[in-house]
Design an enzyme around this catalytic site. Structure first.
Site, PDB file in Angstrom:
ATOM      1  N   CYS A   1       0.766  -0.952  -0.016  1.00  0.00           N
ATOM      2  CA  CYS A   1      -0.044   0.172  -0.161  1.00  0.00           C
ATOM      3  C   CYS A   1       0.688   1.169   0.005  1.00  0.00           C
ATOM      4  CB  CYS A   1      -0.908   0.050   1.291  1.00  0.00           C
ATOM      5  SG  CYS A   1      -1.617   1.637   1.795  1.00  0.00           S
TER       6      CYS A   1
ATOM      7  N   CYS B   1       0.977   3.371   3.239  1.00  0.00           N
ATOM      8  CA  CYS B   1       1.497   2.775   4.303  1.00  0.00           C
ATOM      9  C   CYS B   1       2.971   2.578   4.109  1.00  0.00           C
ATOM     10  CB  CYS B   1       0.819   1.353   4.352  1.00  0.00           C
ATOM     11  SG  CYS B   1      -1.116   1.269   4.519  1.00  0.00           S
TER      12      CYS B   1
END
Length: 476
Positions: free
Chosen positions: A376, A379
């Protein structure tokens, strides 16, 4: 006779109505009595709850005494953070210098290259022509999302990084690799700048096996949880640092959570915050420990950070950043209440000290490499930033010995300073949230999940019997 029968029939009807009236009165009386019992039970139950609540409020401060392995107590940390550290850091990270972070966003996972979530050269948010670099600050750029981009982010548009920039460019500073981290910070050809204010650390929808695999690899292969009394202090410190960082990340995900995707409604997910952090006292303690560790690194590097060049071309904002940094480094309240947040001198002692440092340094480099396996973008952005910040703290505390090696001064690159200060702010924000809402969340969740006491069961049983009597009296 007909008249007499009529009169007699009237008397019978009158007697029947009288009996019905008396029966109704008895029913009403029984109902009233039962309601009185229920009301009395409710009052008694409420008093029991109030007594329990009062008992909880007396024990509201769960964390007291010294923060483990640190030189300050919880009360002092909370007070300093609320009144001094958090306000300064909040303003500092908003200045142009600390707003931009240089990062390699695509993924080249060194541990499991066959992972489908990590083929980010073909699934990157930024499919940028090479001629747009290496001067990305010369003009504002906005990149949209294609269907492949969304697929890469598990279909979550909130997981993608916003690359909007302004025209301010950085200049100066040296570039030197950090021995604690794996990323080559001098490899500018594969790095881009990101505005952190446009990409806050929050919920992204990234979860499941891919996310668990990262944390499992971090803990099981690089810093396993220590059995009590069966691990050296240095390995214990590494575990607590990672655990504290993990707690902070979880708190920010829960504090800025997508509650309703259809309405784009964001808010606090208190149940998630409790389940991931607050219900585990060791995770909260490790959060405070990591905060103190990073704060110590910042204050130890005070001479360097005070003299550093905070230049973005915006003179007013750059002077503000320098002023805020000095206020942070030399705050009289901080120096009086907590002059030494963490004492690093007690580590790496004995003959095995140098070898142990190399071992733990290798472990932390592996952890930094695992950030390239995060599936991600946002992230990965915040994972890389905070791991670099933590690696910079380790570098300051353990890689420079100004007393024994005065000719080897501390050298930090711009990106390390940006990561270090943003990490301290993230930890400060987490500690503030734990202190402000932690006790009420814990109390609410514990009351919600706890079993009723025997006294409460007795009261509830009596209420049930009273309601049963009412049902017997009332007609169906």
């Amino acid at each position: 006779m007909a008249e007499a029968k009529a009169v007699g029939g009237g008397k019978k009807k009158h007697l029947k109505k009288s009996k019905e009236g008396k029966g109704g009165m008895r029913k009403l009386a029984a109902i009233g009595a039962a309601l009185v019992v229920v009301a009395a039970i409710a009052i008694t139950f409420d008093r029991a709850q109030i007594q329990k609540s009062c008992h909880c409020s007396r024990d509201a401060r769960k964390y007291t005494g010294m923060v483990e392995d640190c030189c300050c107590d919880y009360e002092t940390v909370d007070s300093l953070n609320e009144g001094v550290l958090h306000p300064l850091l909040q303003d500092l990270v908003r200045t142009p210098f600390f707003r931009y972070f240089k990062v390699k966003l695509w993924c080249d996972c060194p541990f499991w290259p066959d992972d489908g979530m990590c083929k980010l050269r073909d699934c990157s948010v930024c499919e940028c022509p090479e001629n747009e670099f290496p001067e990305p600050f010369k003009r504002p750029i906005q990149y949209g999302l294609s269907s492949d981009d969304l697929k890469c982010q598990e279909g979550k548009p909130q997981a993608a990084v916003d690359r909007t920039l302004d025209s301010k460019a950085f200049r100066g500073w040296i570039e030197v690799d950090n021995p604690w981290t794996l990323d080559d910070e001098t490899d500018n050809s594969e790095m881009t700048y990101v505005n952190l204010q446009l990409n806050p650390e929050r919920y992204t929808g990234y979860s499941g096996p891919s996310a668990r695999r990262i944390w499992d690899a971090i803990y099981s292969e690089n810093c396993p949880k220590y059995p009590s009394g069966e691990i050296c202090q240095e390995k214990k410190v590494l575990y607590k640092l990672i655990s504290g960082l993990h707690s902070s990340i979880s708190i920010h995900i829960a504090a800025d959570y997508l509650l309703d995707e259809a309405r784009n409604l964001w808010g606090r997910n208190l149940e998630l915050m409790y389940d991931r952090v607050l219900r585990y006292p060791d995770r909260v303690r490790n959060l405070y420990f990591t905060f103190m560790f990073v704060l110590r690194a910042v204050t130890k590097a005070a001479n360097y950070l005070e003299q550093a060049e905070y230049n973005t071309g915006n003179l007013e904002e750059d002077l503000k950043a320098q002023s805020l940094m000095r206020q942070l480094l030399y705050n009289p309240k901080l120096q009086a209440a907590c002059p030494l947040p963490f004492d690093e001198a007690k580590l790496w002692q004995g003959q095995s000290g140098p070898e142990l440092k190399l071992e733990i340094q290798k472990n932390f480099r592996n952890i930094s490499g695992l950030m390239d396996c995060v599936g991600c973008e946002k992230c990965r952005l915040w994972g890389k930033l905070q791991i670099l910040g933590l690696g910079t703290a380790l570098k300051i505390l353990f890689s420079v010995d100004s007393k024994n090696h005065p000719n080897k001064p501390l050298q930090l690159q711009r990106n390390e300073v940006i990561a270090l200060v943003n990490l301290l702010h993230r930890l400060s924000e987490s500690v503030k949230l734990v202190n402000e809402i932690g006790p009420s969340v814990e109390k609410t969740m514990e009351e919600f999940t706890s079993e009723p006491s025997m006294q409460e069961i007795s009261l509830l049983e009596r209420a049930r019997l009273a309601v049963g009597k009412i049902r017997m009296i009332l007609p169906l």
